[in-house]
Scaffold this motif. Sequence first.
Motif, PDB file in Angstrom:
ATOM      1  N   VAL A 135      50.863  35.101  40.371  1.00 24.85           N
ATOM      2  CA  VAL A 135      50.570  36.538  40.408  1.00 24.85           C
ATOM      3  C   VAL A 135      49.301  36.836  39.620  1.00 24.85           C
ATOM      4  N   ALA A 136      49.138  36.188  38.476  1.00 22.24           N
ATOM      5  CA  ALA A 136      47.932  36.395  37.662  1.00 22.24           C
ATOM      6  C   ALA A 136      46.676  36.033  38.441  1.00 22.24           C
ATOM      7  N   LEU A 137      46.718  34.919  39.155  1.00 23.42           N
ATOM      8  CA  LEU A 137      45.547  34.498  39.932  1.00 23.42           C
ATOM      9  C   LEU A 137      45.278  35.453  41.090  1.00 23.42           C
ATOM     10  N   ALA A 138      46.345  35.917  41.735  1.00 21.22           N
ATOM     11  CA  ALA A 138      46.168  36.867  42.832  1.00 21.22           C
ATOM     12  C   ALA A 138      45.561  38.168  42.331  1.00 21.22           C
ATOM     13  N   LYS A 139      46.025  38.635  41.173  1.00 21.93           N
ATOM     14  CA  LYS A 139      45.485  39.870  40.607  1.00 21.93           C
ATOM     15  C   LYS A 139      44.020  39.699  40.187  1.00 21.93           C
ATOM     16  N   ALA A 140      43.703  38.537  39.632  1.00 27.26           N
ATOM     17  CA  ALA A 140      42.316  38.293  39.238  1.00 27.26           C
ATOM     18  C   ALA A 140      41.403  38.249  40.460  1.00 27.26           C
ATOM     19  N   LEU A 141      41.854  37.600  41.524  1.00 31.20           N
ATOM     20  CA  LEU A 141      41.044  37.547  42.748  1.00 31.20           C
ATOM     21  C   LEU A 141      40.894  38.939  43.344  1.00 31.20           C
ATOM     22  N   TRP A 143      40.862  41.716  41.745  1.00 25.24           N
ATOM     23  CA  TRP A 143      39.911  42.445  40.900  1.00 25.24           C
ATOM     24  C   TRP A 143      38.477  42.062  41.242  1.00 25.24           C
ATOM     25  N   GLU A 144      38.248  40.780  41.434  1.00 30.24           N
ATOM     26  CA  GLU A 144      36.895  40.333  41.773  1.00 30.24           C
ATOM     27  C   GLU A 144      36.455  40.816  43.150  1.00 30.24           C
ATOM     28  N   ARG A 145      37.348  40.755  44.116  1.00 24.26           N
ATOM     29  CA  ARG A 145      36.996  41.092  45.497  1.00 24.26           C
ATOM     30  C   ARG A 145      37.138  42.579  45.801  1.00 24.26           C
ATOM     31  N   GLU A 146      37.748  43.310  44.850  1.00 18.15           N
ATOM     32  CA  GLU A 146      38.025  44.735  45.066  1.00 18.15           C
ATOM     33  C   GLU A 146      38.796  44.931  46.367  1.00 18.15           C
ATOM     34  N   ALA A 147      39.786  44.085  46.553  1.00 13.57           N
ATOM     35  CA  ALA A 147      40.621  44.137  47.751  1.00 13.57           C
ATOM     36  C   ALA A 147      41.998  43.587  47.409  1.00 13.57           C
ATOM     37  N   GLU A 148      43.006  44.087  48.062  1.00 14.41           N
ATOM     38  CA  GLU A 148      44.371  43.653  47.789  1.00 14.41           C
ATOM     39  C   GLU A 148      44.557  42.179  48.141  1.00 14.41           C
ATOM     40  N   VAL A 149      45.226  41.464  47.274  1.00 12.58           N
ATOM     41  CA  VAL A 149      45.633  40.082  47.528  1.00 12.58           C
ATOM     42  C   VAL A 149      47.156  40.059  47.403  1.00 12.58           C
ATOM     43  N   PRO A 150      47.880  40.086  48.508  1.00 13.84           N
ATOM     44  CA  PRO A 150      49.321  40.320  48.457  1.00 13.84           C
ATOM     45  C   PRO A 150      50.167  39.096  48.151  1.00 13.84           C
TER      46      PRO A 150
END
Length: 220
Positions: A135-141, A143-150
Motif C-alpha cells: 500500500v505504501a508503494l502504491a500511495k507513493a506512486l 503521489w508521483e503520477r498524480e493519479a490513482e493507483v488502486p
Amino acid sequence: MSSLVAASDLARAAYCPRQLYYARREETREPPSSVDAIRALAFEYPSLVEARDDELTTRPLATSPEDYRTNLRELRNRDEWEALTEPVARDVLLTGKDCRGIAHKLVGDPPIPSFVSPGTPPEQGVWEPQRVRAVALAKALAWEREAEVPRAIVEYPAVGVVRTVTLTTRNKAAYRRALRVARELDFVPPRLQDSAKCDGCSYRTECGVKTRSLKSLLGF
C-alpha cells in the motif's frame, strides 16, 4: 528525522514496533545476500518455468522443483504474466507524501508497483506487513503520477506465487496505523508476548529492556 518514512520501516512497524526500534539502531540495514539471490528469481520466471530439477535444486527455492514449476505454470496462465516478466522498470525509488521505498518492478499500463518478498506467502492473501508495504508503494506512486493507483503486487519468487493487494479500506487503515507507529517511535515499545513472530527475529537475544505500553504508544 525526516517526515518521510521508509516503506520497509512501515512493514516492520506492522510486524512488531519493537523490531523496528532495534533495526533503526543498526549502522547498516542492507539485506543479506541471501535475500538478493531470492529476489533475482523474480526476473527469471520464463526460464525457470521449464527448468530441470537439477537446475532448480541449485536455486534458493522454498518448495520442491515440481511444485515450483506448477506454480509458475499457473502464473503463466494469468493476465499478469507478460507484465511481470517484462516490467516497465526495475528497482524504482518512489517518493510519496508520507513515505518512500523501492518498487522492485513497475508492471502494466498504467503501471502498478511490485514488491518482491524473500519469504513465503500465507495460504490466502498476503501477510499484513507486506500488505502495508505494498500500500505504501502504491500511495507513493500515486503521489508521483498524480493519479490513482488502486492496487499493488507482492511476489514470492521462492515459491513462484504472486498475490495482488488492493487498496481497500482495511488495507489503508493498516497502513495508517503503521505510519503513525513509525513516526512516533522514539522509545522502546513493548515486547510481544509469547508470539511466534519472535522465533525468527534477529533481535530476540537483545529484546529485554523496559517498555512503554502499546496503548501509550497509540495514544489510548
